[in-house]
Every structure is written in structure tokens, then in C-alpha cells.
Enzyme design. Structure first.
Site, PDB file in Angstrom:
ATOM      1  N   LYS A 148      10.076  60.716  21.256  1.00 52.08           N
ATOM      2  CA  LYS A 148      10.095  61.611  20.096  1.00 52.08           C
ATOM      3  C   LYS A 148       9.574  60.916  18.855  1.00 52.08           C
ATOM      4  O   LYS A 148       9.547  59.676  18.754  1.00 52.08           O
ATOM      5  CB  LYS A 148      11.506  62.145  19.853  1.00 52.08           C
ATOM      6  CG  LYS A 148      12.593  61.069  19.626  1.00 52.08           C
ATOM      7  CD  LYS A 148      12.700  60.550  18.209  1.00 52.08           C
ATOM      8  CE  LYS A 148      13.728  59.439  18.050  1.00 52.08           C
ATOM      9  NZ  LYS A 148      13.682  58.769  16.740  1.00 52.08           N
TER      10      LYS A 148
ATOM     11  N   ASP B 276      20.229  60.766  19.789  1.00 53.08           N
ATOM     12  CA  ASP B 276      18.916  61.286  20.178  1.00 53.08           C
ATOM     13  C   ASP B 276      18.879  61.879  21.585  1.00 53.08           C
ATOM     14  O   ASP B 276      17.899  62.507  21.961  1.00 53.08           O
ATOM     15  CB  ASP B 276      17.860  60.170  20.101  1.00 53.08           C
ATOM     16  CG  ASP B 276      17.508  59.791  18.670  1.00 53.08           C
ATOM     17  OD1 ASP B 276      17.807  60.589  17.757  1.00 53.08           O
ATOM     18  OD2 ASP B 276      16.950  58.703  18.464  1.00 53.08           O
TER      19      ASP B 276
END
Length: 314
Positions: free
Chosen positions: A24, A152
Site C-alpha cells: 500500500k 495496516d
């Protein structure tokens, strides 16, 4: 994004499962003050990008993991400090499974690079074990387990583009039209996320910075740029509060940022807690040109795009 259940049901009763999960980028990252529990409230715009971790899961008598990849994996633990192994144990505990699993991880996301590679491993392991053992926990339960592993990990399950608040794990999908092209420049040595946060706190204390008395929030202009599929508008409003701390710890990154911006990047930024750098390009052709220039200057440069889907069975 909600296809985990479908993938699981189609994968029951097979002996080896492969799951792919994305790294990401934080397109926007605002960091609030440190809380009593030692964590910071944050507001992040996440985008999953086409740099992936692959995890294979197969039955075993105990829990074990092996790690290889196209990046330096020497710093990745192969014991219970490994987030993917912890994810596997969580699924087993949740369903009362008494056997084990061997996880084989093949990494492409830079280690300790601010792109959530370890979180992607954990998300992939959750999905893989769920599929291997026929648990059919469903996305909501997998997200609950993911949140116990790290801020995350839930986003690595979800993929796409999302807004994260709280510790970053309270997620809301964000509409992103079209495709955004990035050139990612990894660094030879990683940065510890806790170290970067501690350094940010120290820098803020030294400067006497007083934050606005409000929870962190993603700039509305970022959401508008994503909805419009407009990389130029996004470039004007990208921000990462951790960047000042990462650059203070690794001053040589400033030069790389300047090289990328002079070479035509719309914006250059530290990815998450760094030290990986991400350069936003206008389109795929511009990204390719930027990749060539950075490679010629001696940097490893990877062309990726987003948004892409989250962890799923292959």
C-alpha cells in the site's frame, strides 16, 4: 472487495492454497498526538498498489514459515514474531483447529519500507488459512482478526482505496476513479515504524508545535481528486506527517526526492514511515519515463499502479 467468502468456499478440501495480497501507499497521512496507550490517532488515505506478496499455505503438524523474495528478506523473522504466522495461529484458535500449517511467503514489497509488506503477509495468511481449513469465517470476522494484528492488516484485506482513522484500522472505502500510476524507489535499509513515530514526537516537542484540537482528518481535496481520477489534483494535496521524521533520520532521501521531482514526477513523498519513496506520475507513459530516468541515476525504481484488490485466493 467482499469476495473472500466466495474464494474460501471454492477452495475447501484442497491441500495447498495460494493467496496474493498488495502493498500500500499512504496518499495522505495526518498524525495526531500520542495517546495514553502510546499509540497515535491518525487519518490516512490508503491505496493498494500492484506490488504483491504471495503466501502459500499447506497442512503441517506444527506452525512454520519460510520466506524468500525479490527483496532483501534477511530481516524477516521466521518465528512467532512473524505477523503471518501469528495470523495463522489466530485463525486456528478462532475455529478450534488443532493441526498446524506451513506458510511459504514470497515477498516483492520492500521490508520495513513503509508499504505494509508484513501486513500484506498477515492478511494473505488469514485468507489462506481460512480457505485451507474450510473455516468460511467471512470478511467481517477476518477484518476483526486483522485488526488484532496491526493497523495496516485490515486494509490489506480490503484493498482498493480507503480512509483509515483511529489507529488507521477503522476503514471506510473511498471511491477512486480510474488508475493512478506511481514509481516506487525502495531503500537498501529499512526504518522502524515505532522509531519514526518516536522521532516525530521528539521533533514536535523540540519545535513547540501545537496541533489543532481536533481529531486527524483526511483533506477533502484528496477525496475529490480520487473521485475525479485526477493525479494532478491529488499531487497538490498529498501529505505525510511522518515524512519530516523519516527525512531527519535518513537525510539522503531528500536528494532522491529532488531527483524524482526534477525528472517530472507530479509529487514525491515518503511512503508511510519510510524509507521507500513514492512518486506520482500523470499517466503510465510518464511513469515509465520517470522509471527510466531514476534507473539511469542509479536508483532501483518500480512502476506500480493502484487501486488494486485486496488479499484473495489465486
Amino acid at each position: 472487495m467482499g469476495g473472500v467468502g466466495d474464494d474460501v468456499s471454492s477452495s475447501v478440501a484442497i491441500d495447498r492454497v495460494r493467496v496474493r495480497a498488495p502493498g500500500k501507499l499512504n496518499l495522505f497521512f495526518e498524525v495526531g498526538d500520542v495517546q495514553d496507550d502510546g499509540y497515535h490517532d491518525v487519518a490516512s488515505a490508503y491505496q493498494a498498489v500492484s506490488l504483491y506478496e504471495d503466501v502459500w499455505a499447506e497442512p503441517a503438524s506444527d506452525f512454520s514459515v519460510s520466506v524468500s523474495g525479490t527483496v532483501d528478506v534477511s530481516g524477516v523473522p521466521a518465528d512467532d514474531r512473524n505477523l503471518a504466522l501469528r495470523a495463522a495461529r489466530l485463525v486456528a484458535a478462532q475455529i478450534g483447529y488443532e493441526g498446524g500449517v506451513h506458510l511459504e511467503i514470497v515477498k516483492q514489497v520492500p521490508v520495513a519500507g513503509g508499504m505494509g509488506g508484513g501486513s500484506a503477509d498477515a492478511a494473505a495468511a488469514l485468507v489462506a488459512c481460512d480457505a485451507l481449513w474450510g473455516a468460511e469465517l467471512g470478511m467481517a470476522e477476518l477484518q476483526h482478526l486483522a485488526a488484532r494484528l496491526g493497523a495496516d492488516v485490515p486494509f490489506s484485506l480490503m484493498g482498493g482505496t480507503a480512509i483509515g482513522t483511529g489507529r488507521g484500522d477503522e476503514l471506510s472505502p473511498a471511491l477512486a476513479k480510474g488508475r493512478f500510476d506511481w514509481v516506487v524507489v525502495p531503500s537498501g535499509a529499512g526504518l522502524s515504524t515505532p522509531d519514526v513515530y518516536r522521532h516525530l514526537d521528539a521533533l514536535r516537542a523540540e519545535s513547540g508545535l501545537v496541533r489543532a484540537p481536533r481529531p486527524p482528518a483526511v483533506d477533502v481535496a484528496v477525496l475529490q481528486a480520487l473521485r475525479a481520477g485526477d493525479p494532478t489534483a491529488l499531487a497538490e494535496h498529498t501529505r505525510n506527517d511522518l515524512q519530516v521524521a523519516a527525512l531527519s533520520l535518513r537525510p539522503e532521501l531528500r536528494e532522491t526526492l529532488e531527483v524524482g521531482e526534477r525528472a517530472g514526477a507530479l509529487a514525491g513523498m515518503v511512503s508511510g514511515s519510510g524509507p521507500t519513496l513514492a512518486f506520482l506520475a500523470e499517466d503510465p507513459e510518464s511513469a515509465l519515463e520517470l522509471q527510466v530516468v531514476l534507473s539511469a541515476a542509479g536508483y532501483e525504481a518500480l512502476h506500480v499502479h493502484g487501486p488494486v484488490h485486496g488479499a484473495r485466493v489465486r
